[in-house]
Structures are given as C-alpha cells and as structure tokens.
Design an enzyme around this catalytic site. Structure first.
Site, mmCIF file in Angstrom:
data_model
loop_
_atom_site.group_PDB
_atom_site.id
_atom_site.type_symbol
_atom_site.label_atom_id
_atom_site.label_comp_id
_atom_site.label_asym_id
_atom_site.label_seq_id
_atom_site.Cartn_x
_atom_site.Cartn_y
_atom_site.Cartn_z
ATOM 1 N N SER A 1 0.815 -1.209 0.000
ATOM 2 C CA SER A 1 0.000 0.000 0.000
ATOM 3 C C SER A 1 0.860 1.276 0.000
ATOM 4 O O SER A 1 1.712 1.447 -0.854
ATOM 5 C CB SER A 1 -0.952 -0.041 1.200
ATOM 6 O OG SER A 1 -1.928 0.953 1.134
ATOM 7 N N ASP B 1 11.400 5.130 -9.033
ATOM 8 C CA ASP B 1 11.114 5.744 -10.337
ATOM 9 C C ASP B 1 11.946 6.991 -10.578
ATOM 10 O O ASP B 1 12.330 7.280 -11.717
ATOM 11 C CB ASP B 1 9.623 6.096 -10.425
ATOM 12 C CG ASP B 1 8.758 4.877 -10.717
ATOM 13 O OD1 ASP B 1 9.261 3.746 -10.555
ATOM 14 O OD2 ASP B 1 7.588 5.059 -11.097
ATOM 15 N N LYS C 1 -0.185 -3.923 -3.611
ATOM 16 C CA LYS C 1 -1.521 -3.359 -3.324
ATOM 17 C C LYS C 1 -1.580 -1.957 -3.915
ATOM 18 O O LYS C 1 -1.056 -1.008 -3.345
ATOM 19 C CB LYS C 1 -1.797 -3.312 -1.824
ATOM 20 C CG LYS C 1 -3.176 -2.748 -1.471
ATOM 21 C CD LYS C 1 -3.421 -2.798 0.028
ATOM 22 C CE LYS C 1 -4.795 -2.243 0.391
ATOM 23 N NZ LYS C 1 -4.920 -0.795 0.139
#
Length: 517
Positions: A296, A307, A321
């Site tokens: 999550s 990223d 999730k």
C-alpha cells in the site's frame, strides 16, 4: 388549520384513488435480472418473507444489517469492509498510531500470556513491567486458557479506568500492578541505529498520521551523530495513511516531483500528488529495503524513490496493493471502508496484483502486456509486475539443514525453547556478574543454556544441538541483548545477521550502486 385539514384530506383521497384504480397494485413485480424497481421490490419481498416465515426469529434491524454486510461482501474486494465497534476502533488506532491501553504487546508462550514488548512512555513502562514478564491474571481473572486476542481485549477500556495485573518474573515473587489506562502512542519510525561505517538504519513499521515527522526526527538524530548514508527498512510495513506515504516520499524528493497519481471510477477522477518541499537531506545516499509484507502506501514510497532514481531498492518483491480506500463514517462506532481509486507510480506503472477486483471500470489498470514499458527518470527499465521488483535482490536468512533438524526435534516445544531463552537472559541480568553490552556468546554460555534446557526437561540430542549452534548463538545474542540492554542495542546487534540489511549496506558502500541525486 382549515387549509391543513383540506391538504390532508386531498392526500388521503389521492391514496385511496391510487389504490382502487390499481396504482399500488401496478408496482413492479419482483424479478431477477431486471430494472432497479423490480430489484428493489424483490429485496422487499424476500426481506418480508424471511421476517414472517423463517424457522428462526430474526429481528428486522438484524435483517437489514445482514443485508448491508452482504452488499459489501459481494463486492469481492478484500480491502472494502463494514467496520463495526471494535473493528472500527482498531482501524482508527492503526491509522493514528495511538490507542487506549497500558502499552503492552502480548505473546503466547507455552500456554502462558507473556509480555513481548513494552511501548515507550506507557503506563506499563512507568510501572516497571518488562518483556518476558508473565501475566498471571487480569482484574482477578486467570489468564490460563486465554489467547492473545482475549488477553489484549481484557486490557482495553476507557481512558482513566484502572486494571490490576499479577505479574510473574523469573526469580521473584508474584507482584501486583495497578495501572490506569490512557492514550498510548506507538512510534511508526524506530529511533534508528548507526553502524560503524556511518550508515544509519531506520525502520518505518507503519504509515500513520505521524510517520513523516517521526522519520524526520530519527534521521535528523542520526545525522547529528555523523550518519553519511541511510537504509530505510520498509519490510512488513502494511501501509496506512495515503497522505503520510506521500509526505515520507516528499522528504527525499525535489519540490514538484510526482509521487503518485490516483485514478477513480470516472475518467475525470484523477489526482496527482507531488512533493511540496525541497529535499530534507540533499545528497544523502539512500537504500530502501522491501519484502512481501511491504504494501500500500509503503509501496508508494518505494516506487516513487525507485522511479526517480533516488534510492536503490533492495530485498524481495513487495506485496502489490495498488488500491486506495476511503473511510465513510456512518454513525457511532460504524464506518464503511471502500475502495475508491487505484494509485500509479510516477512512471505510470501500477503495482496491483491481478485478480483482486472482479470488475474493471474506468479506473482499471492500464494495459500491462509486455509491449508496454516503464522507465525511471534516468531511462532505466522498470519491471512491469505485481509489486515492486527490487533493483538488488536479497533473500532473508534461511535455516540450514542442521538448524531445521533442531527445530524439528523441538517440535511442539518450540515455544518453550523461546521461553527458556528469555528466562536464561533474565537470570543473567540478575546474576552477580551480568555481561556488558559488548558481550559475545561463548561456548561456555551455550553449554550453560543447554544445561538449563535439560533441567527443564527439554531434551535434544547433543549432536543435533551442536549442529545448530550458529542459530542458537544468534537466538541467545538476541534474547540477552533485548533483556539486558533494550531494543536499540538488540537491533544494532541483529543487523549483523540480517542478510537484506547487510546487502543494502554494501550497496551504499559501493559508489557504483549508491544512489545520489
């Protein structure tokens, strides 16, 4: 008054007219797979039939509640739920990081309720209760036969109310403790430890309302001690408050950099979250450790840092999730936790595991076929898979064959083994010459523990015991450090044996892998 009577008379007349002309009788008949009115009529008819004729009496309020829970259950969404009373309180406590209680984390060992940990600045800590203490009774009720959930529930209550515990500690008579319950805050971020090579390790165990502030305090403290690189441990972090996941990532990103994007059911339901502050520690090399328990909003942190090439991610694949829940209060002690959006990493990828949702609408994940590629800011290809794939894979410590044989030999007595480790450490603490914080587990110390096991009737063949001596030494080291010197010293010594943390440390020490902005 006359006007009111005339209006009432008119309404009554219309109702009578509607009835006798068939208006009421023309209500849609119940039917399956038809329009909404017929479905509503079907619901009313079934509800009425059950209320009148079911073999067991069920009250109308109970029927409506069961119907409501059935609606939520039939979403087939593991993250949506109707939260009632205790479940709602626990959910709120998990998000806030605070709860009303004594500050005791419990475990069950050899059938006894044992204190596994004591929360800092809690009633239990102030009253001198220690890990390893056995709780013999709660308000006069013996704990024998209780499970952890039942014992924990008995400790709950309203702020200011008192509870009486009878505590048993090795080598001491039973002691009675009377404590007042109050709000206890559990820190999401550990104080952190500084390793000899100036690399700090901070564990972020959950994402609560205070996670970003607590993490900043821990890192600032380590920086004051000379920390030059950071390992952020997100293993077994189940996530929590979305905004705090964004705030944690914000600590390491440049102002304006994208952290995550939320997409709801409708095409226009898109929200982008960006870093709002400058980096708190510019140039600080960073490694993030994840595993299958990282989920999550903890994954939001790891994905954003990966990223943007801000951190090297180490460990094993995270949980996956990519769904976001909103909490809709419905009344006193009642709320609906409902999945309302999916989140996407800055590169556009989703970490959501497939098969979690039976239907996909406008908020469905984008095409995840092999033809679609995702890249970091520097152009590194990112694995398009459920969960976050680490840049550097590192598996946890595995049992060797002799160690597995030792565990097998113990069988159902494994909990007693851990009990004896705690008791042995407590006896060392009370001895005339307790070890100092630089202690080493010697062959003599291991032999003494083996004799302690035999005195308690925990018999293991000598060859099996000796074959597992490395694991036993680690277990002894952890128990002694925890009992004699507390969690910080125990954590500092444990990381030496933690393969995933050590892999992250090596990655930061290697200038080719250390990720700096």
């Amino acid at each position: 008054m006359k006007r009111r009577i005339s209006v009432l008379s008119l309404m009554a007349g219309l109702l009578v007219l509607a009835f006798f002309t068939g208006g009421w009788l023309k209500r849609p008949e119940p039917a399956a797979n038809n329009n909404v009115y017929q479905q509503a009529r079907l619901f009313e008819t079934v509800l009425s039939a059950i209320r009148r004729s079911y073999v067991d009496s069920i009250s109308e309020p109970d029927l409506y509640f069961r119907a409501t829970t059935g609606i939520v259950d039939h979403l087939h969404d593991p993250y949506s739920a109707l939260l009632v009373d205790g479940a709602y309180r626990k959910y709120e406590n998990d998000l806030s990081g605070s709860y009303v209680g004594l500050g005791l984390q419990l475990d069950l060992r050899a059938g006894a309720v044992v204190v596994a940990a004591v929360d800092p600045d809690s009633p239990a800590e102030h009253d001198g209760i220690l890990p390893g203490d056995r709780i013999m009774s709660i308000d006069g009720r013996p704990t024998k036969g209780l499970n952890v959930g039942q014992a924990s529930e008995a400790l709950q209550g309203e702020p200011g109310t008192e509870v009486t515990l009878v505590i048993r500690r090795v080598g001491e008579p039973d002691a009675t403790h009377r404590l007042a319950r109050r709000m206890v805050h559990v820190r999401a971020a550990s104080p952190g430890i500084l390793l000899p090579d100036s690399i700090g390790v901070v564990t972020l165990s959950r994402i609560t309302a205070t996670s970003a502030r607590e993490l900043r305090e821990s890192v600032d403290s380590l920086r004051g001690e000379g920390m030059k690189a950071l390992v952020l441990d997100l293993r077994y972090n189940p996530g929590g408050v979305l905004s705090q996941g964004v705030a944690v990532a914000d600590l390491f990103l440049d102002r304006g950099e994208l952290v995550a994007t939320l997409r709801g059911r409708n095409p226009g339901d898109v929200t982008a979250f960006r870093a709002e502050q400058d980096q708190a520690w510019p140039g600080l090399p960073l490694a993030v450790v994840v595993n299958g328990g990282t989920a999550s909003s903890a994954e939001i942190i790891a994905a954003a840092l990966q990223d943007h090439d801000r951190a090297v991610v180490v460990g094993t694949q995270s949980y996956g999730k990519g769904a976001v829940q909103s909490t809709i209060p419905l009344g006193d002690g009642l709320a609906l936790k409902l999945t309302t959006a999916r989140w996407y990493a800055p590169s556009g990828r989703t970490v959501q595991r497939p098969g979690q949702f039976p239907r996909d609408g406008a908020g469905a994940p984008p095409d995840t076929s092999d033809a679609q590629r995702f890249y970091s800011d520097s152009g590194r290809p990112l694995d398009n898979a459920a969960g976050i794939i680490p840049d550097l894979r590192a598996t946890p410590q595995q049992l060797t064959a002799p160690e597995a044989a030792f565990r097998h030999e113990l069988g159902g007595e494994l909990s007693r083994y851990y009990d004896l480790l705690t008791a042995f450490a407590q006896e060392l603490r009370e001895s005339e010459t307790p070890p100092d914080s630089n202690f080493q587990v010697t062959a003599q110390l291991r032999a003494d523990f083996r004799m302690r096991m035999e005195r308690e009737g925990l018999m293991v063949p000598r060859s099996v015991f000796e074959g597992a001596r490395s694991m036993i030494d680690r277990d002894l080291e952890e128990a002694i450090a925890q009992e004699l010197f507390g969690p910080t010293v125990a954590a500092r010594r444990a990381v030496v044996h933690d393969r995933q943390i050590q892999a992250a440390v090596r990655a930061l020490a290697d200038s080719a892998l250390a990720v700096t902005p």
